[in-house]
Scaffold this motif. Structure first.
Motif, PDB file in Angstrom:
ATOM      1  N   LEU A 270      92.641  12.789  56.860  1.00  0.00           N
ATOM      2  CA  LEU A 270      91.373  12.915  56.154  1.00  0.00           C
ATOM      3  C   LEU A 270      90.982  14.390  56.093  1.00  0.00           C
ATOM      4  CD1 LEU A 270      89.417  10.014  57.890  1.00  0.00           C
ATOM      5  CD2 LEU A 270      90.392   9.999  55.590  1.00  0.00           C
ATOM      6  N   ILE A 271      90.278  14.752  55.069  1.00  0.00           N
ATOM      7  CA  ILE A 271      89.728  16.100  54.972  1.00  0.00           C
ATOM      8  C   ILE A 271      88.379  16.048  55.669  1.00  0.00           C
ATOM      9  CG2 ILE A 271      88.906  17.911  53.422  1.00  0.00           C
ATOM     10  CD1 ILE A 271      90.835  16.643  51.302  1.00  0.00           C
ATOM     11  N   ARG A 272      88.284  16.717  56.797  1.00  0.00           N
ATOM     12  CA  ARG A 272      87.066  16.631  57.614  1.00  0.00           C
ATOM     13  C   ARG A 272      86.128  17.799  57.300  1.00  0.00           C
ATOM     14  NH1 ARG A 272      91.237  14.574  60.735  1.00  0.00           N
ATOM     15  NH2 ARG A 272      90.773  12.528  61.607  1.00  0.00           N
ATOM     16  N   VAL A 273      84.890  17.451  57.026  1.00  0.00           N
ATOM     17  CA  VAL A 273      83.855  18.442  56.748  1.00  0.00           C
ATOM     18  C   VAL A 273      82.776  18.300  57.818  1.00  0.00           C
ATOM     19  CG1 VAL A 273      82.125  19.237  55.087  1.00  0.00           C
ATOM     20  CG2 VAL A 273      84.303  18.291  54.273  1.00  0.00           C
ATOM     21  N   LYS A 274      82.513  19.386  58.549  1.00  0.00           N
ATOM     22  CA  LYS A 274      81.493  19.365  59.594  1.00  0.00           C
ATOM     23  C   LYS A 274      80.162  19.838  59.028  1.00  0.00           C
ATOM     24  CE  LYS A 274      84.628  20.023  63.416  1.00  0.00           C
ATOM     25  NZ  LYS A 274      84.885  20.708  64.674  1.00  0.00           N
ATOM     26  N   ASP A 275      79.091  19.371  59.650  1.00  0.00           N
ATOM     27  CA  ASP A 275      77.752  19.832  59.274  1.00  0.00           C
ATOM     28  C   ASP A 275      77.636  21.325  59.499  1.00  0.00           C
ATOM     29  OD1 ASP A 275      77.022  17.265  58.694  1.00  0.00           O
ATOM     30  OD2 ASP A 275      75.737  16.995  60.438  1.00  0.00           O
ATOM     31  N   ARG A 276      76.847  21.954  58.684  1.00  0.00           N
ATOM     32  CA  ARG A 276      76.546  23.368  58.862  1.00  0.00           C
ATOM     33  C   ARG A 276      75.659  23.510  60.106  1.00  0.00           C
ATOM     34  NH1 ARG A 276      72.849  26.534  54.656  1.00  0.00           N
ATOM     35  NH2 ARG A 276      71.375  25.232  55.722  1.00  0.00           N
ATOM     36  N   VAL A 277      75.910  24.507  60.912  1.00  0.00           N
ATOM     37  CA  VAL A 277      75.087  24.759  62.095  1.00  0.00           C
ATOM     38  C   VAL A 277      73.793  25.424  61.632  1.00  0.00           C
ATOM     39  CG1 VAL A 277      74.952  26.004  64.281  1.00  0.00           C
ATOM     40  CG2 VAL A 277      77.128  25.008  63.550  1.00  0.00           C
ATOM     41  N   ILE A 278      72.683  24.849  62.044  1.00  0.00           N
ATOM     42  CA  ILE A 278      71.394  25.419  61.665  1.00  0.00           C
ATOM     43  C   ILE A 278      70.654  25.868  62.923  1.00  0.00           C
ATOM     44  CG2 ILE A 278      71.146  24.092  59.539  1.00  0.00           C
ATOM     45  CD1 ILE A 278      69.198  22.263  61.110  1.00  0.00           C
ATOM     46  N   PRO A 279      69.820  26.873  62.794  1.00  0.00           N
ATOM     47  CA  PRO A 279      69.049  27.330  63.950  1.00  0.00           C
ATOM     48  C   PRO A 279      68.077  26.245  64.418  1.00  0.00           C
ATOM     49  CG  PRO A 279      68.939  28.919  62.154  1.00  0.00           C
ATOM     50  CD  PRO A 279      69.578  27.679  61.607  1.00  0.00           C
TER      51      PRO A 279
ATOM     52  N   ALA B  98      62.676  26.419  67.235  1.00  0.00           N
ATOM     53  CA  ALA B  98      62.106  27.618  67.866  1.00  0.00           C
ATOM     54  C   ALA B  98      62.601  28.881  67.179  1.00  0.00           C
ATOM     55  CB  ALA B  98      62.440  27.647  69.352  1.00  0.00           C
ATOM     56  N   ARG B  99      63.874  28.939  66.860  1.00  0.00           N
ATOM     57  CA  ARG B  99      64.436  30.123  66.209  1.00  0.00           C
ATOM     58  C   ARG B  99      63.945  30.267  64.771  1.00  0.00           C
ATOM     59  NH1 ARG B  99      69.586  31.849  69.107  1.00  0.00           N
ATOM     60  NH2 ARG B  99      69.518  30.592  70.986  1.00  0.00           N
ATOM     61  N   LEU B 100      63.748  29.150  64.091  1.00  0.00           N
ATOM     62  CA  LEU B 100      63.268  29.193  62.708  1.00  0.00           C
ATOM     63  C   LEU B 100      61.815  29.662  62.615  1.00  0.00           C
ATOM     64  CD1 LEU B 100      64.849  25.932  61.243  1.00  0.00           C
ATOM     65  CD2 LEU B 100      65.437  28.289  60.651  1.00  0.00           C
ATOM     66  N   THR B 101      61.031  29.514  63.695  1.00  0.00           N
ATOM     67  CA  THR B 101      59.627  29.922  63.652  1.00  0.00           C
ATOM     68  C   THR B 101      59.434  31.404  63.943  1.00  0.00           C
ATOM     69  OG1 THR B 101      59.250  29.377  65.992  1.00  0.00           O
ATOM     70  CG2 THR B 101      58.828  27.623  64.365  1.00  0.00           C
ATOM     71  N   LEU B 102      60.486  32.112  64.295  1.00  0.00           N
ATOM     72  CA  LEU B 102      60.401  33.539  64.627  1.00  0.00           C
ATOM     73  C   LEU B 102      59.925  34.335  63.412  1.00  0.00           C
ATOM     74  CD1 LEU B 102      61.186  35.452  67.056  1.00  0.00           C
ATOM     75  CD2 LEU B 102      63.303  35.855  65.822  1.00  0.00           C
ATOM     76  N   PRO B 103      58.818  35.086  63.527  1.00  0.00           N
ATOM     77  CA  PRO B 103      58.361  35.910  62.398  1.00  0.00           C
ATOM     78  C   PRO B 103      59.452  36.896  61.961  1.00  0.00           C
ATOM     79  CG  PRO B 103      56.644  35.762  64.068  1.00  0.00           C
ATOM     80  CD  PRO B 103      57.892  35.164  64.667  1.00  0.00           C
ATOM     81  N   HIS B 104      59.472  37.244  60.687  1.00  0.00           N
ATOM     82  CA  HIS B 104      60.544  38.067  60.114  1.00  0.00           C
ATOM     83  C   HIS B 104      60.654  39.452  60.738  1.00  0.00           C
ATOM     84  CE1 HIS B 104      58.002  40.729  57.668  1.00  0.00           C
ATOM     85  NE2 HIS B 104      57.226  39.669  57.513  1.00  0.00           N
ATOM     86  N   TYR B 105      59.598  39.959  61.333  1.00  0.00           N
ATOM     87  CA  TYR B 105      59.662  41.306  61.918  1.00  0.00           C
ATOM     88  C   TYR B 105      59.961  41.286  63.420  1.00  0.00           C
ATOM     89  CZ  TYR B 105      54.740  40.118  62.608  1.00  0.00           C
ATOM     90  OH  TYR B 105      53.578  39.469  62.924  1.00  0.00           O
ATOM     91  N   LEU B 106      60.391  40.122  63.911  1.00  0.00           N
ATOM     92  CA  LEU B 106      60.839  39.998  65.299  1.00  0.00           C
ATOM     93  C   LEU B 106      62.280  39.508  65.300  1.00  0.00           C
ATOM     94  CD1 LEU B 106      57.731  38.207  66.870  1.00  0.00           C
ATOM     95  CD2 LEU B 106      58.269  40.647  66.919  1.00  0.00           C
ATOM     96  N   THR B 107      63.004  39.785  66.380  1.00  0.00           N
ATOM     97  CA  THR B 107      64.373  39.326  66.500  1.00  0.00           C
ATOM     98  C   THR B 107      64.653  38.898  67.943  1.00  0.00           C
ATOM     99  OG1 THR B 107      66.671  39.837  65.984  1.00  0.00           O
ATOM    100  CG2 THR B 107      65.385  41.608  66.976  1.00  0.00           C
ATOM    101  N   LEU B 108      65.624  38.016  68.098  1.00  0.00           N
ATOM    102  CA  LEU B 108      66.051  37.581  69.430  1.00  0.00           C
ATOM    103  C   LEU B 108      67.274  38.383  69.848  1.00  0.00           C
ATOM    104  CD1 LEU B 108      65.827  33.689  69.122  1.00  0.00           C
ATOM    105  CD2 LEU B 108      64.216  35.221  70.259  1.00  0.00           C
ATOM    106  N   ARG B 109      67.321  38.761  71.114  1.00  0.00           N
ATOM    107  CA  ARG B 109      68.492  39.447  71.662  1.00  0.00           C
ATOM    108  C   ARG B 109      68.862  38.800  72.986  1.00  0.00           C
ATOM    109  NH1 ARG B 109      66.916  45.750  70.969  1.00  0.00           N
ATOM    110  NH2 ARG B 109      66.756  45.758  68.708  1.00  0.00           N
ATOM    111  N   LEU B 110      70.144  38.769  73.242  1.00  0.00           N
ATOM    112  CA  LEU B 110      70.650  38.234  74.498  1.00  0.00           C
ATOM    113  C   LEU B 110      70.334  39.213  75.618  1.00  0.00           C
ATOM    114  CD1 LEU B 110      72.357  36.048  75.952  1.00  0.00           C
ATOM    115  CD2 LEU B 110      74.347  37.448  75.431  1.00  0.00           C
ATOM    116  N   LEU B 111      69.668  38.728  76.670  1.00  0.00           N
ATOM    117  CA  LEU B 111      69.347  39.559  77.825  1.00  0.00           C
ATOM    118  C   LEU B 111      70.384  39.389  78.931  1.00  0.00           C
ATOM    119  CD1 LEU B 111      65.488  38.958  78.052  1.00  0.00           C
ATOM    120  CD2 LEU B 111      66.674  40.897  77.014  1.00  0.00           C
ATOM    121  N   GLU B 112      70.799  38.133  79.146  1.00  0.00           N
ATOM    122  CA  GLU B 112      71.816  37.862  80.164  1.00  0.00           C
ATOM    123  C   GLU B 112      72.409  36.471  79.951  1.00  0.00           C
ATOM    124  OE1 GLU B 112      70.349  36.498  84.257  1.00  0.00           O
ATOM    125  OE2 GLU B 112      68.643  37.677  83.534  1.00  0.00           O
ATOM    126  N   MET B 113      73.584  36.288  80.533  1.00  0.00           N
ATOM    127  CA  MET B 113      74.246  34.976  80.528  1.00  0.00           C
ATOM    128  C   MET B 113      74.180  34.439  81.951  1.00  0.00           C
ATOM    129  SD  MET B 113      75.393  34.014  77.567  1.00  0.00           S
ATOM    130  CE  MET B 113      76.717  32.863  77.816  1.00  0.00           C
TER     131      MET B 113
END
Length: 191
Positions: free
Chosen positions: A25-34, A37-52
């Protein structure tokens, strides 16, 4: 009916694995969406990884992409309300609010139900504090306490009256000649 079999419409039967006659079968996966919480981030702010942390757990921080003026208000903080602090003990920051004459505990359960404010980290000292957390009409807001330059992390601490309302005494630590405060432990919130 087995859930381990694939259906081949051309053969009209369920098969163990790919159909040998008609191919895979030709398998098609769903697109990953944010997350919400990530979608509500105002356009002039960004998320950055601080630690793992263990188990691939990411600790994120919120950073300004453009200058933000002092006295800019963000919010309200979106989370779950509970009358019981023990329902909020998942290692996440908990706020308290007074709503309809009752004291509630407010926490961000996960990225699908909270908003971007759940990523804002508490300040460790006065110098790095850029926001003050305060309650207004039964909700929690963050307001900038100074002008914020691009690439600066947004970090909050509690307004003095809000600390009194939550019945929390701040922990004071000396660190490199800065006055440091740490978020209240959840055990303090239960008393």
């Amino acid at each position: 009916m087995s859930t381990e079999l694939l259906w081949c419409e051309d053969c009209g039967k369920s098969l163990q694995g790919d159909c040998k006659l008609h191919g895979p079968l030709i398998r098609v996966k769903d697109r990953v969406i944010p997350s919400r919480a990530r979608l509500t981030l105002p356009h002039y702010l960004t998320l950055r990884l601080l630690e793992m942390r263990a188990g691939n757990h990411q600790v994120l921080g919120v950073f300004a992409k453009k200058p933000i003026q002092k006295r800019t208000q963000f919010g309200p903080y979106v989370g779950n309300l509970s009358l019981n602090a023990s329902q909020c003990q998942d290692g996440k920051l908990v706020f308290q609010v007074l709503k309809d004459g009752k004291r509630y505990f407010l926490n961000a359960p996960d990225e699908e139900f909270g908003n971007w404010m759940m990523f804002v980290q508490p300040a460790r000292n006065e110098k790095e504090q850029t926001l003050v957390a305060h309650q207004y009409q039964g909700e929690v807001f963050f307001t900038t306490v100074k002008n914020i330059d691009p690439h600066t992390e947004l970090k909050f601490w509690y307004a003095a009256e809000y600390l009194k309302f939550m019945e929390i005494s701040t922990v004071v630590i000396k660190e490199e000649s800065d006055l440091c405060v740490s978020p209240p432990p959840l055990a303090t919130l239960q008393s």
